[in-house]
Design a protein around this motif. Structure first.
Motif, PDB file in Angstrom:
ATOM      1  N   UNK A 168      -6.659   8.875 -33.796  1.00 43.91           N
ATOM      2  CA  UNK A 168      -5.621   8.797 -34.202  1.00 43.91           C
ATOM      3  C   UNK A 168      -4.428   8.054 -33.385  1.00 43.91           C
ATOM      4  N   UNK A 169      -3.646   7.342 -33.867  1.00 43.26           N
ATOM      5  CA  UNK A 169      -2.459   6.812 -32.991  1.00 43.26           C
ATOM      6  C   UNK A 169      -1.248   7.472 -32.913  1.00 43.26           C
ATOM      7  N   UNK A 170      -0.549   7.380 -31.693  1.00 45.24           N
ATOM      8  CA  UNK A 170       0.545   8.138 -31.492  1.00 45.24           C
ATOM      9  C   UNK A 170       1.273   8.312 -32.636  1.00 45.24           C
ATOM     10  N   UNK A 171       1.958   7.321 -33.169  1.00 41.06           N
ATOM     11  CA  UNK A 171       2.852   7.653 -34.238  1.00 41.06           C
ATOM     12  C   UNK A 171       2.119   8.363 -35.547  1.00 41.06           C
ATOM     13  N   UNK A 172       0.861   8.103 -35.885  1.00 36.83           N
ATOM     14  CA  UNK A 172       0.165   8.794 -36.763  1.00 36.83           C
ATOM     15  C   UNK A 172       0.065  10.514 -36.626  1.00 36.83           C
ATOM     16  N   UNK A 188      -8.587   3.874 -26.602  1.00 38.98           N
ATOM     17  CA  UNK A 188      -9.178   2.512 -26.763  1.00 38.98           C
ATOM     18  C   UNK A 188      -8.371   1.803 -27.919  1.00 38.98           C
ATOM     19  N   UNK A 189      -7.548   0.566 -27.775  1.00 42.65           N
ATOM     20  CA  UNK A 189      -6.900  -0.047 -28.455  1.00 42.65           C
ATOM     21  C   UNK A 189      -5.642   0.725 -29.292  1.00 42.65           C
ATOM     22  N   UNK A 190      -5.194   1.817 -28.335  1.00 41.55           N
ATOM     23  CA  UNK A 190      -4.159   2.582 -28.754  1.00 41.55           C
ATOM     24  C   UNK A 190      -4.580   3.536 -29.858  1.00 41.55           C
ATOM     25  N   UNK A 191      -5.845   3.787 -29.809  1.00 42.68           N
ATOM     26  CA  UNK A 191      -6.388   4.997 -30.717  1.00 42.68           C
ATOM     27  C   UNK A 191      -6.968   6.114 -29.890  1.00 42.68           C
TER      28      UNK A 191
END
Length: 250
Positions: free
Chosen positions: A25-29, A57-60
């Motif tokens: 997951x990304x931070x915002x999610x 990796x790639x903000x994930x």
């Protein structure tokens, strides 16, 4: 530990659990799903990345196999895991079905080891998977060899969650069944946790008659009729007895 420290630990593990449940997951999610500020989630993730338990990796963000390392080490510390030896593999070969070793941990039934026979149904069962004690044959085999007061405490804390339409949700019915399990030496669940599946389990006791775990065989109801159920019950009881003997030498 202070209240603030407690909350910090709880938040960190909420994030870990969310990542584990969703893969990544990304931070915002994550912030949205957990109802936490983005900045807070970001700070916790950075701390978790620095420990090696989370990777990015790639903000994930995703959990790493570091947790597998921790669980693997803990599993090998369990005497019942060492004592079961080749029994699970032998049962899987003899029955052709899905075979597991489980223990009780924090009021839940936890899979410690899995073996699949040639005809085994894919149950997506893996070491570390957890289930309610009352809703599964191995859990009931374990509960049957705990003091009644302890069982009532577990029910008070966890409740009797309905997993399927066949799950036992009445404490009186559960206690009647636990008494029967003690008398016959094994437990059965017929679609109580997974609809359409029959599971048969025998408790593993040590020489002091303390419950240490349970060995379980699961298969589809269409394959496990009354005669085969008795046959499997004998197999798991025999394996549990061998494991009990092995415990004396671990």
């Amino acid at each position: 530990m202070t209240g603030t420290s407690n909350r910090s630990v709880e938040r960190a593990f909420r994030i870990v659990d969310e990542l584990a449940a969703n893969g990544s997951g990304r931070v915002s999610e994550l912030a949205e799903r957990l109802d936490m500020p983005v900045s807070t989630v970001h700070n916790y993730l950075q701390a978790l990345v620095s420990t090696g338990y989370v990777a990015v990796e790639d903000k994930e963000y995703a959990t790493t196999t570091r947790f597998l390392e921790v669980g693997h080490r803990q599993r090998h510390r369990l005497e019942v895991f060492k004592a079961v030896s080749d029994e699970l593999q032998d049962i899987a070969a003899e029955t052709g079905e899905h075979v597991t070793l489980l223990v009780e941990e924090n009021d839940q039934c936890v899979i410690v080891a899995v073996q699949e026979g040639p005809d085994a149904v894919n149950l997506f069962a893996y070491p570390g998977a957890r289930m309610p004690l009352h809703a599964a044959a191995p859990g009931k085999a374990i509960l049957a060899h705990m003091p009644d007061d302890h069982v009532r405490e577990i029910i008070d804390r966890q409740g009797l969650v309905e997993m399927t339409k066949r799950t036992i949700t009445d404490p009186d019915v559960l206690f009647d069944q636990l008494e029967r399990i003690r008398e016959q030496g094994y437990a059965v669940d017929e679609g109580e946790r997974i609809a359409g599946m029959v599971c048969i389990s025998a408790p593993v006791l040590d020489k002091g008659d303390r419950i240490r775990g349970a060995i379980c065989v699961c298969g589809p109801q269409s394959r496990i009729d009354e005669a085969r159920r008795e046959e499997i019950a004998e197999i798991v009881q025999r394996a549990a007895n061998v494991t009990q003997v092995n415990l004396d030498y671990v």
